[in-house]
Design a protein around this motif. Structure first.
Motif, short mmCIF file in Angstrom:
data_model
loop_
_atom_site.label_atom_id
_atom_site.label_comp_id
_atom_site.label_asym_id
_atom_site.label_seq_id
_atom_site.Cartn_x
_atom_site.Cartn_y
_atom_site.Cartn_z
N THR A 106 0.83 -1.21 0.00
CA THR A 106 0.00 0.00 0.00
C THR A 106 0.86 1.25 0.00
N VAL A 107 0.22 2.37 -0.34
CA VAL A 107 0.89 3.67 -0.34
C VAL A 107 0.16 4.57 0.67
N PRO A 108 0.75 4.82 1.82
CA PRO A 108 0.10 5.67 2.82
C PRO A 108 -0.02 7.13 2.38
N VAL A 109 -0.97 7.82 2.95
CA VAL A 109 -1.17 9.25 2.70
C VAL A 109 0.04 10.02 3.20
N GLN A 110 0.49 10.99 2.40
CA GLN A 110 1.63 11.83 2.74
C GLN A 110 1.22 13.30 2.72
N GLY A 111 1.79 14.08 3.62
CA GLY A 111 1.60 15.52 3.56
C GLY A 111 2.20 16.09 2.29
N ASP A 112 3.33 15.50 1.85
CA ASP A 112 3.99 15.89 0.61
C ASP A 112 3.52 14.94 -0.49
N THR A 113 2.51 15.36 -1.25
CA THR A 113 1.93 14.48 -2.28
C THR A 113 2.88 14.23 -3.45
N GLY A 114 3.95 14.98 -3.52
CA GLY A 114 4.92 14.78 -4.58
C GLY A 114 5.67 13.46 -4.47
N ARG A 115 5.55 12.81 -3.32
CA ARG A 115 6.26 11.54 -3.11
C ARG A 115 5.52 10.36 -3.75
N TYR A 116 4.27 10.55 -4.11
CA TYR A 116 3.47 9.43 -4.61
C TYR A 116 4.01 8.83 -5.91
N ALA A 117 4.53 9.65 -6.79
CA ALA A 117 4.99 9.15 -8.09
C ALA A 117 6.10 8.12 -7.91
N THR A 118 7.04 8.41 -7.03
CA THR A 118 8.13 7.46 -6.79
C THR A 118 7.62 6.24 -6.01
N ALA A 119 6.72 6.46 -5.07
CA ALA A 119 6.14 5.34 -4.33
C ALA A 119 5.45 4.37 -5.28
N GLN A 120 4.76 4.93 -6.27
CA GLN A 120 4.08 4.08 -7.26
C GLN A 120 5.09 3.24 -8.04
N LYS A 121 6.23 3.84 -8.38
CA LYS A 121 7.27 3.09 -9.09
C LYS A 121 7.79 1.94 -8.23
N LEU A 122 7.94 2.18 -6.93
CA LEU A 122 8.43 1.13 -6.03
C LEU A 122 7.43 -0.02 -5.94
N VAL A 123 6.15 0.32 -5.79
CA VAL A 123 5.12 -0.71 -5.70
C VAL A 123 5.05 -1.51 -6.99
N SER A 124 5.09 -0.83 -8.12
CA SER A 124 5.03 -1.51 -9.41
C SER A 124 6.20 -2.45 -9.61
N CYS A 125 7.37 -2.04 -9.13
CA CYS A 125 8.55 -2.89 -9.22
C CYS A 125 8.41 -4.12 -8.33
N LEU A 126 7.98 -3.93 -7.10
CA LEU A 126 7.85 -5.03 -6.15
C LEU A 126 6.82 -6.07 -6.60
N THR A 127 5.81 -5.61 -7.34
CA THR A 127 4.73 -6.50 -7.74
C THR A 127 4.75 -6.83 -9.23
N SER A 128 5.88 -6.58 -9.89
CA SER A 128 6.01 -6.96 -11.30
C SER A 128 6.00 -8.47 -11.43
N ALA A 129 5.72 -8.98 -12.61
CA ALA A 129 5.61 -10.43 -12.82
C ALA A 129 6.89 -11.16 -12.40
N ASP A 130 8.05 -10.67 -12.81
CA ASP A 130 9.31 -11.35 -12.47
C ASP A 130 9.56 -11.34 -10.98
N ASN A 131 9.34 -10.20 -10.34
CA ASN A 131 9.61 -10.10 -8.91
C ASN A 131 8.59 -10.86 -8.07
N LEU A 132 7.35 -10.89 -8.52
CA LEU A 132 6.33 -11.67 -7.80
C LEU A 132 6.70 -13.14 -7.77
N TYR A 133 7.19 -13.66 -8.87
CA TYR A 133 7.55 -15.08 -8.95
C TYR A 133 8.61 -15.42 -7.90
#
Length: 412
Positions: A304-331
């Protein structure tokens, strides 16, 4: 989406959910500070068993490098993590990425701790709907599963052969009960499970409860009573031991590992132990009352991506989540965690690599989130009354009907 600092949490969130899970570990300690202005992003997870040189931590660091940031990872015991996440949210000090046990997602979401996938742009389109439902509340999705585990029936092939039981003939409750009768008459023990008075007891009863057609919104339905009557009948006839009342999933497994039992209800996390048991075993999805696979509860965590006071952090957080849950990494990650992947593509790859995962893949396909159906933060109270009813009926204090009627009244 609430982005103000020092948010006030809901009353439900302040009464933190205490949910027992299949994986237990001690807190790794360390700093809990989640904010940094030096290009560092924080990740909190419930895997203190994984040290700095583990494949999991290397994956986190690799995803950070891919996103152009450094990762500061802190691991907590599962129950401790929920407390820390709520406290951090109050202080506007939440981690950038939070990996949390799936039943807790609704509690954190209701508290305003988590962003939705519409807000953080995390793609969940390939995740199986039944698994994604554990992270949904009021029509919104609050993360994506990193993997799933669930329950099925392990069986001892030698015990069944000696009793003249054909595993292929077990398709529903009557055929399973008939098999237990044959095993007992052959001088062996039938089935063991966990019916302890905690979340573990509810977790293990749910496949039978759901397999009867019962719903958690009506505990004392005729279907629910039939499920509890099944368990009490097994104890009365000696098909299951009285020890199930106090059994955890670990002690239940130890009984099965003795080699005397035909069946044990347990999870994917016992696969490694099954290989060491010293006898030939198989796995059977838990049958429904009249056939088919019963829905078993899903275990496993959501990213999950928690709420941040600095909303500018979400873009990088999304990249981290997408990487962690990519097909290769999930396997790789799900293999390490003994999880079944939440996407069909990765799950098929797992089964192709290890045929013993096939029944688990089937079980996960039929599985159901404990908080699904918008139960959300209502689930802990329902679960507590359910395990109390199971204890009451199995101990003989009340009939299944009276035990579940009392439970339903308490929930209301």
């Amino acid at each position: 989406m609430n982005t103000t600092s020092g948010r006030r949490l809901t009353a439900a969130a302040l009464t933190v959910v205490a949910l027992a899970t299949a994986t237990t570990a001690c807190s790794s300690g360390g700093s809990t500070s989640a904010k940094s202005d030096d290009g560092t992003y924080t990740v909190w997870d419930p895997y203190p068993q994984f040290a700095k040189d583990s494949a999991w931590v290397k994956l986190l660091d690799g995803c950070g490098s891919k996103a152009g940031v450094k990762i500061k990872r802190t691991a907590f015991d599962t129950s401790d993590l929920t407390n820390k996440a709520l406290l951090a949210a109050q202080q506007d000090n939440s981690p950038d990425v939070l990996i949390v046990d799936n039943p807790v997602v609704s509690t954190l979401a209701e508290a305003g701790v988590l962003t939705t996938t519409d807000d953080n742009k995390v793609d969940t389109s390939k995740v199986e709907p039944n698994l994604l439902a554990a992270g949904q509340s009021d029509g919104k999705t609050y993360g994506t599963p990193i993997g799933a585990n669930t329950l099925a029936l392990y069986y001892n092939k030698d015990v069944l052969k000696a009793a003249g039981v054909d595993i292929a003939a077990i398709k529903d409750w009557p055929s399973l009960t008939a098999a237990l009768d044959k095993v007992k008459k052959a001088g062996k023990k039938g089935i063991t499970f966990s019916a302890i008075g905690t979340e573990e007891g509810s977790f293990q009863f749910l496949p039978w409860f759901w397999g009867s057609g019962a719903k958690l919104t009506r505990l004392d339905s005729q279907q629910g009573v039939s499920a509890l009557s099944l368990w009490t009948g097994w104890l009365k006839k000696g098909y299951a031991p009285n020890s199930v009342i106090n059994n955890t999933q670990t002690t239940s497994w130890q009984e099965f590992a003795s080699g005397d039992y035909a069946f044990a209800e347990n999870g994917t996390w016992q696969l490694a132990n099954a290989e060491k048991a010293g006898f030939d075993y198989g796995v059977l999805p838990i049958p429904g009352a009249s056939g088919g696979n019963a829905a078993a509860p899903t275990g496993g965590e959501f990213v999950t991506v928690p709420v941040q006071g600095d909303t500018g952090r979400y873009a990088t957080a999304q990249k981290l989540v997408s990487c962690l849950t990519s097909a290769d990494n999930l396997y790789n990650t799900d293999t390490t965690l003994s999880y079944v992947a939440p996407t069909s593509v990765v799950r098929d790859k797992q089964v192709a690599a290890d045929a013993k995962l096939k029944p688990w893949a089937e079980a996960v396909t039929s599985a159901r989130g404990r908080t699904s159906g918008d139960l959300g933060t209502k689930y802990p109270k329902i679960s507590e009354q359910l395990w109390k009813a199971v204890q009451s009926a199995l101990s003989g204090a009340k009939s299944p009907q009276d035990a579940l009627a009392t439970a339903q009244s308490a929930v209301k």
